[in-house]
Design an enzyme around this catalytic site. Sequence first.
Site, PDB file in Angstrom:
ATOM      1  N   LYS A 123     -67.412 -30.144   8.413  1.00  0.00           N
ATOM      2  CA  LYS A 123     -67.241 -31.444   7.754  1.00  0.00           C
ATOM      3  C   LYS A 123     -67.514 -32.586   8.718  1.00  0.00           C
ATOM      4  O   LYS A 123     -67.847 -33.688   8.307  1.00  0.00           O
ATOM      5  CB  LYS A 123     -65.788 -31.601   7.274  1.00  0.00           C
ATOM      6  CG  LYS A 123     -65.398 -30.701   6.133  1.00  0.00           C
ATOM      7  CD  LYS A 123     -63.883 -30.766   5.843  1.00  0.00           C
ATOM      8  CE  LYS A 123     -63.487 -29.675   4.874  1.00  0.00           C
ATOM      9  NZ  LYS A 123     -62.045 -29.532   4.668  1.00  0.00           N
TER      10      LYS A 123
ATOM     11  N   LYS B  10     -71.434 -24.275  14.115  1.00  0.00           N
ATOM     12  CA  LYS B  10     -70.791 -23.990  12.831  1.00  0.00           C
ATOM     13  C   LYS B  10     -71.067 -25.105  11.818  1.00  0.00           C
ATOM     14  O   LYS B  10     -71.088 -26.281  12.204  1.00  0.00           O
ATOM     15  CB  LYS B  10     -69.282 -23.893  13.101  1.00  0.00           C
ATOM     16  CG  LYS B  10     -68.470 -23.319  11.985  1.00  0.00           C
ATOM     17  CD  LYS B  10     -67.004 -23.216  12.376  1.00  0.00           C
ATOM     18  CE  LYS B  10     -66.352 -24.573  12.500  1.00  0.00           C
ATOM     19  NZ  LYS B  10     -64.903 -24.548  12.635  1.00  0.00           N
TER      20      LYS B  10
ATOM     21  N   LYS C 279     -60.585 -30.213  19.049  1.00  0.00           N
ATOM     22  CA  LYS C 279     -60.197 -31.370  18.225  1.00  0.00           C
ATOM     23  C   LYS C 279     -59.626 -32.501  19.057  1.00  0.00           C
ATOM     24  O   LYS C 279     -59.831 -33.676  18.734  1.00  0.00           O
ATOM     25  CB  LYS C 279     -59.187 -30.952  17.147  1.00  0.00           C
ATOM     26  CG  LYS C 279     -59.826 -30.133  16.058  1.00  0.00           C
ATOM     27  CD  LYS C 279     -59.112 -30.338  14.733  1.00  0.00           C
ATOM     28  CE  LYS C 279     -59.910 -29.684  13.616  1.00  0.00           C
ATOM     29  NZ  LYS C 279     -59.207 -29.655  12.355  1.00  0.00           N
TER      30      LYS C 279
HETATM   31  P1  TYM Z   1     -60.228 -25.596   7.002  1.00  0.00           P
HETATM   32  O1  TYM Z   1     -59.690 -26.559   6.012  1.00  0.00           O
HETATM   33  O2  TYM Z   1     -60.935 -26.125   8.215  1.00  0.00           O
HETATM   34  O3  TYM Z   1     -61.241 -24.588   6.308  1.00  0.00           O
HETATM   35  C1  TYM Z   1     -60.895 -23.916   5.109  1.00  0.00           C
HETATM   36  C2  TYM Z   1     -61.459 -22.498   5.129  1.00  0.00           C
HETATM   37  O4  TYM Z   1     -62.889 -22.537   5.271  1.00  0.00           O
HETATM   38  C3  TYM Z   1     -63.283 -21.684   6.341  1.00  0.00           C
HETATM   39  N1  TYM Z   1     -64.482 -22.256   6.985  1.00  0.00           N
HETATM   40  C4  TYM Z   1     -65.629 -21.581   7.139  1.00  0.00           C
HETATM   41  N2  TYM Z   1     -65.980 -20.324   6.814  1.00  0.00           N
HETATM   42  C5  TYM Z   1     -67.245 -19.930   7.112  1.00  0.00           C
HETATM   43  N3  TYM Z   1     -68.159 -20.754   7.715  1.00  0.00           N
HETATM   44  C6  TYM Z   1     -67.845 -22.021   8.064  1.00  0.00           C
HETATM   45  N4  TYM Z   1     -68.739 -22.810   8.639  1.00  0.00           N
HETATM   46  C7  TYM Z   1     -66.516 -22.487   7.784  1.00  0.00           C
HETATM   47  N5  TYM Z   1     -65.870 -23.673   7.994  1.00  0.00           N
HETATM   48  C8  TYM Z   1     -64.631 -23.509   7.489  1.00  0.00           C
HETATM   49  C9  TYM Z   1     -62.091 -21.685   7.292  1.00  0.00           C
HETATM   50  O5  TYM Z   1     -62.113 -20.551   8.133  1.00  0.00           O
HETATM   51  C10 TYM Z   1     -60.926 -21.677   6.322  1.00  0.00           C
HETATM   52  O6  TYM Z   1     -60.657 -20.346   5.872  1.00  0.00           O
HETATM   53  N6  TYM Z   1     -56.151 -24.197   9.532  1.00  0.00           N
HETATM   54  C11 TYM Z   1     -56.910 -23.992   8.309  1.00  0.00           C
HETATM   55  C12 TYM Z   1     -56.109 -24.260   7.052  1.00  0.00           C
HETATM   56  C13 TYM Z   1     -54.807 -23.554   6.971  1.00  0.00           C
HETATM   57  C14 TYM Z   1     -54.612 -22.177   6.654  1.00  0.00           C
HETATM   58  C15 TYM Z   1     -53.197 -21.981   6.641  1.00  0.00           C
HETATM   59  C16 TYM Z   1     -55.461 -21.119   6.388  1.00  0.00           C
HETATM   60  C17 TYM Z   1     -53.581 -24.108   7.139  1.00  0.00           C
HETATM   61  N7  TYM Z   1     -52.601 -23.178   6.934  1.00  0.00           N
HETATM   62  C18 TYM Z   1     -52.629 -20.734   6.398  1.00  0.00           C
HETATM   63  C19 TYM Z   1     -54.903 -19.862   6.132  1.00  0.00           C
HETATM   64  C20 TYM Z   1     -53.493 -19.688   6.140  1.00  0.00           C
HETATM   65  C21 TYM Z   1     -58.100 -24.926   8.313  1.00  0.00           C
HETATM   66  O7  TYM Z   1     -58.100 -25.951   8.953  1.00  0.00           O
HETATM   67  O8  TYM Z   1     -59.088 -24.582   7.466  1.00  0.00           O
END
Ligand code: TYM
Length: 343
Positions: free
Chosen positions: A206, A203, A119
């Site tokens: 977004k 992957k 990032k």
């Molecule tokens: P974020 O917002 O990027 O993504 C949300 C969830 O979607 C999953 N994900 C995917 N799963 C499968 N294939 C993909 N291509 C894919 N892209 C995204 C992510 O693994 C996630 O589960 N840091 C986290 C948010 C967060 C969080 C937390 C999660 C903040 N605090 C505490 C769990 C517990 C994030 O940026 O997810």
Amino acid sequence: MGETVGHERRVFSGVQPTGNLHLGNYLGAVKRFVEMQEQDVQTLYCVVDLHAITMPYDPRALRHATRELTAAFLACGLDPAKSILFNQSQVPAHAELTWLFNCVARIGWLNRMTQFKDKAGKNREAASVGIYAYPVLMAADILVYKATHVPVGEDQKQHLELARDIASKFNLDFGAPDFFPLPEPMIEGAATRVMSLRDGTKKMSKSDPSDLSRINLTDDADAIAQKIRKAQTDPEPLPSEEEGLEGRPGAANLVAIYAALADMPKAAVLAEFGGQPFSAFKPALAELAVAKVAPIAGRMREHLADPAHIDAVLADGAERAEAIAAPVARDAYEIAGLLRTRR
Ligand code: TYM
């Protein structure tokens, strides 16, 4: 779900309000949040707006994105009567515990986080301190509820390991052996890492500049069908066994998506479609994806038409979340020697 010794089972997960949800977020996370909500366990799902401000952003767009993601949660089937749904910034205990954890986590641990490297890009000196410390906030999100199980996609695995390291070090340093549970990542199902439809080695994300690389939960039936039609594959027919998908990332991705959408094992998908060309499999996948995904956009629009209801859901969720989190943060401060004279 395994038992975590000495702690009640509790599920927590979060999603960032940064743009629309895509199929990876849905299959890797939100669909599984809904499944866990139906089990006999407390579930908390958080719109992590404090995480979203670690990268450049527009405040007005953020407020909208927070409501939009809440609408998506509801449209996907999360139910405020069954789960606590809230946005992170309305529960100050997340930020309070983060400071304590900033003093527990080691710089060396954060230096190993691959997502920060991705990032921050080449110009690391110009990245915010927030994006560097982001995994510490994530640990606080989970541990401020003493959550034991965390459903996430594969890309969050390293962050979950850090949360476990922080919990262990806190417990050890302050002689409070079982204060925080060691949260278990739940990276399960056929689609823990959904790949780009344009390049099966990347992957689904977004931030990919090509909209054809992902299916957005706001896409209509035509867009979904078109993206699947154009998805990268290879000239071979589908194999009948999973080993036959090795070295065929585009094919493996579409099979995983089908399996996750249909709630069936990949082996069963291949038993059905093995030997068939993509010209037969893609229309079947498109039909399934349209049936499962297209109705979500309509429900999202209905929820978004009533922002007062969304705000009420978030206000109620924040109160219920705070009732759990505030005492945990207070106990953690006391254990860490911070004098409290107010009752
Ligand atoms: P974020 O917002 O990027 O993504 C949300 C969830 O979607 C999953 N994900 C995917 N799963 C499968 N294939 C993909 N291509 C894919 N892209 C995204 C992510 O693994 C996630 O589960 N840091 C986290 C948010 C967060 C969080 C937390 C999660 C903040 N605090 C505490 C769990 C517990 C994030 O940026 O997810």
